[in-house]
Design a protein around this motif. Structure first.
Motif, PDB file in Angstrom:
ATOM      1  N   HIS A   1      13.477   2.015   6.475  1.00 25.90           N
ATOM      2  CA  HIS A   1      12.764   2.150   7.759  1.00 25.90           C
ATOM      3  C   HIS A   1      13.696   1.749   8.912  1.00 25.90           C
ATOM      4  O   HIS A   1      13.768   2.427   9.935  1.00 25.90           O
ATOM      5  CB  HIS A   1      11.547   1.226   7.794  1.00 25.90           C
TER       6      HIS A   1
ATOM      7  N   SER B   1       2.156   1.348   4.469  1.00 27.50           N
ATOM      8  CA  SER B   1       1.446   2.309   3.627  1.00 27.50           C
ATOM      9  C   SER B   1       0.128   1.753   3.092  1.00 27.50           C
ATOM     10  O   SER B   1      -0.746   2.512   2.672  1.00 27.50           O
ATOM     11  CB  SER B   1       2.339   2.772   2.474  1.00 27.50           C
TER      12      SER B   1
ATOM     13  N   ARG C   1      -3.345   2.866   4.485  1.00 27.32           N
ATOM     14  CA  ARG C   1      -3.956   4.138   4.058  1.00 27.32           C
ATOM     15  C   ARG C   1      -4.730   3.984   2.751  1.00 27.32           C
ATOM     16  O   ARG C   1      -5.269   4.964   2.243  1.00 27.32           O
ATOM     17  CB  ARG C   1      -2.854   5.203   3.886  1.00 27.32           C
TER      18      ARG C   1
ATOM     19  N   SER D   1       1.544   9.734   9.428  1.00 25.22           N
ATOM     20  CA  SER D   1       1.677  10.094   8.009  1.00 25.22           C
ATOM     21  C   SER D   1       0.309  10.471   7.458  1.00 25.22           C
ATOM     22  O   SER D   1      -0.732  10.095   8.024  1.00 25.22           O
ATOM     23  CB  SER D   1       2.269   8.920   7.216  1.00 25.22           C
TER      24      SER D   1
ATOM     25  N   TYR E   1       5.626   8.360   6.132  1.00 21.89           N
ATOM     26  CA  TYR E   1       5.906   7.304   7.130  1.00 21.89           C
ATOM     27  C   TYR E   1       7.331   6.849   6.849  1.00 21.89           C
ATOM     28  O   TYR E   1       7.626   6.346   5.767  1.00 21.89           O
ATOM     29  CB  TYR E   1       4.860   6.208   6.918  1.00 21.89           C
ATOM     30  N   TRP E   2       8.212   7.055   7.804  1.00 17.09           N
ATOM     31  CA  TRP E   2       9.606   6.633   7.594  1.00 17.09           C
ATOM     32  C   TRP E   2      10.183   6.202   8.932  1.00 17.09           C
ATOM     33  O   TRP E   2      10.474   7.029   9.778  1.00 17.09           O
ATOM     34  CB  TRP E   2      10.424   7.766   6.951  1.00 17.09           C
TER      35      TRP E   2
HETATM   36  C1  DP6 Z   1       8.615   6.338   1.646  1.00 16.55           C
HETATM   37  O1  DP6 Z   1       4.784   0.939   3.430  1.00 16.55           O
HETATM   38  O2  DP6 Z   1       6.482   0.337   1.682  1.00 16.55           O
HETATM   39  O3  DP6 Z   1       6.660   5.360   0.702  1.00 16.55           O
HETATM   40  O4  DP6 Z   1       5.696  -1.054   5.990  1.00 16.55           O
HETATM   41  O5  DP6 Z   1       7.915  -1.936   5.279  1.00 16.55           O
HETATM   42  O6  DP6 Z   1       5.914  -2.273   3.816  1.00 16.55           O
HETATM   43  P1  DP6 Z   1       6.588  -1.386   4.838  1.00 16.55           P
HETATM   44  O7  DP6 Z   1       6.990  -0.030   4.101  1.00 16.55           O
HETATM   45  P2  DP6 Z   1       6.190   0.829   3.053  1.00 16.55           P
HETATM   46  O8  DP6 Z   1       6.928   2.244   3.262  1.00 16.55           O
HETATM   47  C2  DP6 Z   1       6.517   3.379   2.572  1.00 16.55           C
HETATM   48  C3  DP6 Z   1       7.488   4.474   2.779  1.00 16.55           C
HETATM   49  C4  DP6 Z   1       7.257   5.703   1.926  1.00 16.55           C
HETATM   50  C5  DP6 Z   1       6.428   6.758   2.659  1.00 16.55           C
HETATM   51  C6  DP6 Z   1       4.973   6.479   2.843  1.00 16.55           C
HETATM   52  O9  DP6 Z   1       4.313   5.831   1.999  1.00 16.55           O
HETATM   53  O10 DP6 Z   1       4.430   7.002   3.841  1.00 16.55           O
END
Ligand code: DP6
Length: 343
Positions: A215, A151, A154, A33, A20-21
């Motif tokens: 993000h 994240s 999940r 994701s 998730y990015w």
């Molecule tokens: C690179 O869930 O920490 O770990 O929604 O802003 O709290 P927010 O972001 P976060 O982002 C995780 C990004 C990642 C990829 C992932 O876990 O899918």
């Protein structure tokens, strides 16, 4: 007068295999994701609560048995922000205690499991207030967790793989909450054990660019559309590979996703790098070991320099011995994999 009641919950951390990015609106992901649960890392949450209280809202907060002002403020902001979705907060007094079974320096973001545990506990309070059975209300808790941290949505399953975000090929997926899958069954059938995750901590210091900033940079990223397409395709191929237990194909996608995530960081405006020289050195060693020994050992990366090694439990002994002899010297610490305990 209503009395004080108590709920407990527990949630496992997760590592994204398809990342998730980038996000939009109220915490909706730009792309779907897919994550693997981290069986050795979980957060616990206990909430003492009183319905229809004269002093509603978050009254006290303890992290690992101590007051923690920074976390308390973050949770307060979160609870205020979800009043429309979780109106009980307007009339319920809450005293929250949370803890993690893994150290802060383990290279694992604790926000996913912590917010998932909190969301699970909130849904238990809701069920209590509505006289409903204390079922594992996954969709509702995943939605509440998503509003805290993407994240985290999940992490509300029973230690299962998760897909969050509408995927082109699977109409059962949603941007609102994650869906959970037990791919381990097919992996176990083929390889005699679940997929494990050992974390090689390369650098545990706080990273210079937060995930939130990363993000945000995706919204104007020159490769935004291509990245979204790539994630959809990678979900399709990885889902099929995990369903059939084809770890060779799964591993290719897992590593492609890890490097694509960091490629996005290096090509955004402004750009940034989170990988360290030791991260690259370890990647090279892992690839060489895999080629020479023909074993299922793959790496993935989070938004940081630490490596997650993914391998089936049947390879545990051999891979752990390789980690000790060849990789440990390039790490700060290691968080060893354990088989998830399904409860
Ligand atoms: C690179 O869930 O920490 O770990 O929604 O802003 O709290 P927010 O972001 P976060 O982002 C995780 C990004 C990642 C990829 C992932 O876990 O899918």
């Amino acid at each position: 007068m209503k009395s004080i009641q108590q709920v407990h919950s527990k949630a496992y951390s997760n590592i994204a295999l398809v990342k998730y990015w980038g996000k939009t609106g109220r915490q909706y992901p730009l792309n779907p994701s897919l994550s693997l649960p981290i069986g050795q890392c979980f957060s616990s949450c206990t909430i003492d609560f009183k319905l229809d209280s004269q002093s509603p809202g978050l009254q006290s907060f303890q992290f690992e048995e101590k007051e923690h002002l920074e976390f308390k403020n973050r949770i307060k902001i979160y609870l205020d922000s979800v009043q429309d979705v979780f109106p009980l907060i307007k009339t319920t007094e809450m005293h929250i205690k949370t803890s993690n079974n893994f150290p802060h320096s383990a290279g694992i973001a604790s926000s996913a499991s912590a917010f998932a545990a909190l969301a699970l506990a909130l849904v238990k309070i809701e069920n209590f207030a509505q006289d409903k059975p204390q079922d594992h209300d996954t969709e509702r808790s995943s939605l509440l967790a998503r509003l805290a941290s993407g994240s985290a949505c999940r992490s509300v399953g029973h230690n299962d793989f998760a897909i969050w975000g509408e995927s082109k090929w699977n109409s059962n997926t949603s941007n609102n909450y994650a869906r959970f899958y037990d791919f381990d069954n097919s992996v176990k059938k083929q390889y005699g054990g679940a997929l494990l995750d050992t974390v090689l901590v390369v650098d545990s210091s706080t990273k210079k660019v937060s995930s939130s900033e990363g993000h945000a940079l995706m919204n104007t990223h020159p490769y935004k559309e291509a990245r979204i397409e790539q994630a959809h395709e990678n979900i399709r191929v990885l889902y099929a590979a995990l369903t059939s237990g084809d770890l060779g194909v799964a591993g290719e996608i897992i590593e492609n996703e890890a490097l694509s995530l960091h490629a996005m960081m290096m090509t955004s405006y402004p750009s940034f790098t989170l990988l360290k020289p030791a991260s690259l050195l370890l990647i090279e060693k892992i690839k060489t070991y895999r080629e020479e020994n023909n074993r299922h050992l793959y790496f993935t990366l989070d938004a940081g320099p630490n490596l997650h090694l993914i391998y089936p439990a049947c390879e545990k002994e051999k891979i752990e011995s390789f980690i000790r002899s060849d990789l440990a010297q390039d790490t700060e610490s290691i968080l060893w994999a354990q088989e998830p305990k399904n409860e």
